[in-house]
Write a protein that holds these residues in place. Structure first.
Motif, PDB file in Angstrom:
ATOM      1  N   UNK A   1      45.493  35.979  -2.566  1.00 31.12           N
ATOM      2  CA  UNK A   1      45.524  36.154  -1.128  1.00 31.12           C
ATOM      3  C   UNK A   1      46.434  37.337  -0.812  1.00 31.12           C
ATOM      4  N   UNK A   2      46.008  38.085   0.160  1.00 29.54           N
ATOM      5  CA  UNK A   2      46.765  39.248   0.604  1.00 29.54           C
ATOM      6  C   UNK A   2      48.073  38.794   1.263  1.00 29.54           C
ATOM      7  N   UNK A   3      49.213  39.411   0.921  1.00 28.19           N
ATOM      8  CA  UNK A   3      50.485  38.996   1.537  1.00 28.19           C
ATOM      9  C   UNK A   3      50.498  39.158   3.055  1.00 28.19           C
ATOM     10  N   UNK A   4      49.796  40.159   3.567  1.00 22.41           N
ATOM     11  CA  UNK A   4      49.754  40.339   5.022  1.00 22.41           C
ATOM     12  C   UNK A   4      49.013  39.180   5.685  1.00 22.41           C
ATOM     13  N   UNK A   5      47.947  38.720   5.054  1.00 20.22           N
ATOM     14  CA  UNK A   5      47.200  37.587   5.616  1.00 20.22           C
ATOM     15  C   UNK A   5      48.038  36.318   5.578  1.00 20.22           C
ATOM     16  N   UNK A   6      48.768  36.121   4.489  1.00 13.74           N
ATOM     17  CA  UNK A   6      49.625  34.938   4.395  1.00 13.74           C
ATOM     18  C   UNK A   6      50.723  34.970   5.451  1.00 13.74           C
ATOM     19  N   UNK A   7      51.232  36.172   5.727  1.00 15.07           N
ATOM     20  CA  UNK A   7      52.265  36.313   6.756  1.00 15.07           C
ATOM     21  C   UNK A   7      51.719  35.937   8.127  1.00 15.07           C
ATOM     22  N   UNK A   8      50.513  36.374   8.429  1.00 19.03           N
ATOM     23  CA  UNK A   8      49.906  36.059   9.722  1.00 19.03           C
ATOM     24  C   UNK A   8      49.581  34.577   9.849  1.00 19.03           C
ATOM     25  N   UNK A   9      49.111  33.979   8.767  1.00 11.72           N
ATOM     26  CA  UNK A   9      48.816  32.542   8.794  1.00 11.72           C
ATOM     27  C   UNK A   9      50.105  31.748   8.998  1.00 11.72           C
ATOM     28  N   UNK A  10      51.160  32.130   8.316  1.00  9.49           N
ATOM     29  CA  UNK A  10      52.442  31.437   8.473  1.00  9.49           C
ATOM     30  C   UNK A  10      52.995  31.569   9.878  1.00  9.49           C
ATOM     31  N   UNK A  11      52.862  32.760  10.471  1.00 14.94           N
ATOM     32  CA  UNK A  11      53.336  32.955  11.841  1.00 14.94           C
ATOM     33  C   UNK A  11      52.515  32.115  12.822  1.00 14.94           C
ATOM     34  N   UNK A  12      51.215  32.026  12.587  1.00 19.66           N
ATOM     35  CA  UNK A  12      50.383  31.192  13.456  1.00 19.66           C
ATOM     36  C   UNK A  12      50.735  29.726  13.356  1.00 19.66           C
ATOM     37  N   UNK A  13      51.014  29.273  12.137  1.00 18.18           N
ATOM     38  CA  UNK A  13      51.416  27.869  11.972  1.00 18.18           C
ATOM     39  C   UNK A  13      52.785  27.610  12.605  1.00 18.18           C
ATOM     40  N   UNK A  14      53.683  28.580  12.534  1.00 17.68           N
ATOM     41  CA  UNK A  14      55.000  28.401  13.168  1.00 17.68           C
ATOM     42  C   UNK A  14      54.861  28.336  14.686  1.00 17.68           C
ATOM     43  N   UNK A  15      53.888  29.040  15.240  1.00 11.54           N
ATOM     44  CA  UNK A  15      53.679  28.999  16.690  1.00 11.54           C
ATOM     45  C   UNK A  15      53.100  27.664  17.152  1.00 11.54           C
ATOM     46  N   UNK A  16      52.618  26.862  16.223  1.00 13.71           N
ATOM     47  CA  UNK A  16      52.103  25.554  16.630  1.00 13.71           C
ATOM     48  C   UNK A  16      53.214  24.651  17.162  1.00 13.71           C
ATOM     49  N   UNK A  17      54.467  25.010  16.925  1.00 10.28           N
ATOM     50  CA  UNK A  17      55.582  24.264  17.512  1.00 10.28           C
ATOM     51  C   UNK A  17      55.562  24.374  19.032  1.00 10.28           C
ATOM     52  N   UNK A  18      54.993  25.453  19.543  1.00 12.70           N
ATOM     53  CA  UNK A  18      54.912  25.620  20.990  1.00 12.70           C
ATOM     54  C   UNK A  18      53.971  24.603  21.620  1.00 12.70           C
ATOM     55  N   UNK A  19      52.970  24.162  20.872  1.00 15.04           N
ATOM     56  CA  UNK A  19      52.060  23.135  21.383  1.00 15.04           C
ATOM     57  C   UNK A  19      52.828  21.836  21.614  1.00 15.04           C
ATOM     58  N   UNK A  20      53.613  21.449  20.626  1.00 17.06           N
ATOM     59  CA  UNK A  20      54.416  20.231  20.764  1.00 17.06           C
ATOM     60  C   UNK A  20      55.428  20.328  21.878  1.00 17.06           C
ATOM     61  N   UNK A  21      56.015  21.507  22.047  1.00 14.85           N
ATOM     62  CA  UNK A  21      56.985  21.687  23.131  1.00 14.85           C
ATOM     63  C   UNK A  21      56.312  21.545  24.490  1.00 14.85           C
ATOM     64  N   UNK A  22      55.127  22.109  24.634  1.00 17.20           N
ATOM     65  CA  UNK A  22      54.402  21.988  25.901  1.00 17.20           C
ATOM     66  C   UNK A  22      54.030  20.557  26.220  1.00 17.20           C
ATOM     67  N   UNK A  68      58.322  32.402  13.882  1.00 17.68           N
ATOM     68  CA  UNK A  68      57.093  33.200  13.823  1.00 17.68           C
ATOM     69  C   UNK A  68      57.399  34.697  13.936  1.00 17.68           C
ATOM     70  N   UNK A  69      58.302  35.057  14.826  1.00 18.13           N
ATOM     71  CA  UNK A  69      58.652  36.469  14.960  1.00 18.13           C
ATOM     72  C   UNK A  69      59.371  36.997  13.725  1.00 18.13           C
ATOM     73  N   UNK A  70      60.201  36.167  13.116  1.00 20.76           N
ATOM     74  CA  UNK A  70      60.856  36.581  11.875  1.00 20.76           C
ATOM     75  C   UNK A  70      59.825  36.800  10.772  1.00 20.76           C
ATOM     76  N   UNK A  71      58.854  35.902  10.680  1.00 18.27           N
ATOM     77  CA  UNK A  71      57.811  36.068   9.664  1.00 18.27           C
ATOM     78  C   UNK A  71      56.998  37.340   9.898  1.00 18.27           C
ATOM     79  N   UNK A  72      56.754  37.679  11.158  1.00 19.14           N
ATOM     80  CA  UNK A  72      55.938  38.853  11.450  1.00 19.14           C
ATOM     81  C   UNK A  72      56.680  40.171  11.232  1.00 19.14           C
ATOM     82  N   UNK A  73      57.928  40.237  11.661  1.00 22.36           N
ATOM     83  CA  UNK A  73      58.602  41.527  11.696  1.00 22.36           C
ATOM     84  C   UNK A  73      59.664  41.748  10.636  1.00 22.36           C
ATOM     85  N   UNK A  74      60.098  40.707   9.933  1.00 24.71           N
ATOM     86  CA  UNK A  74      61.138  40.892   8.926  1.00 24.71           C
ATOM     87  C   UNK A  74      60.545  40.941   7.531  1.00 24.71           C
ATOM     88  N   UNK A  75      59.642  40.046   7.234  1.00 22.10           N
ATOM     89  CA  UNK A  75      59.083  39.995   5.886  1.00 22.10           C
ATOM     90  C   UNK A  75      57.859  40.849   5.735  1.00 22.10           C
TER      91      UNK A  75
END
Length: 75
Positions: A1-22, A68-75
């Motif tokens: 798997x491409x590391x960029x794709x894994x980074x995007x998938x991880x960021x999307x999964x981290x954003x799922x915390x916003x669903x629970x917060x809402x 999610x932002x750390x996963x997108x912009x730091x790694x």
């Protein structure tokens, strides 16, 4: 798997915390409103608990967004 794709998938999964917060914030305010309509004299005494519950639920969502932002912009 491409590391960029894994980074995007991880960021999307981290954003799922916003669903629970809402869902949590909606539940907190809905239950407060329901209780305030049933017993209006007790509503002012429960207002600090409402704000505490809102802050804790919102903090959970913000932590997920930060991860999610750390996963997108730091790694």
């Amino acid at each position: 798997m491409d590391p960029a794709a894994a980074k995007l998938i991880g960021a999307g999964l981290a954003c799922s915390a916003l669903i629970g917060a809402g869902i949590g914030i909606g539940s907190i305010f809905g239950n407060f409103l329901q209780g305030a309509l049933r017993n209006p004299s007790a509503a002012p005494g429960q207002f600090p608990n409402l704000l505490l519950g809102f802050a804790l639920a919102e903090a959970t969502g913000l932590f997920g967004l930060v991860v999610a932002l750390i996963l997108l912009f730091v790694f």
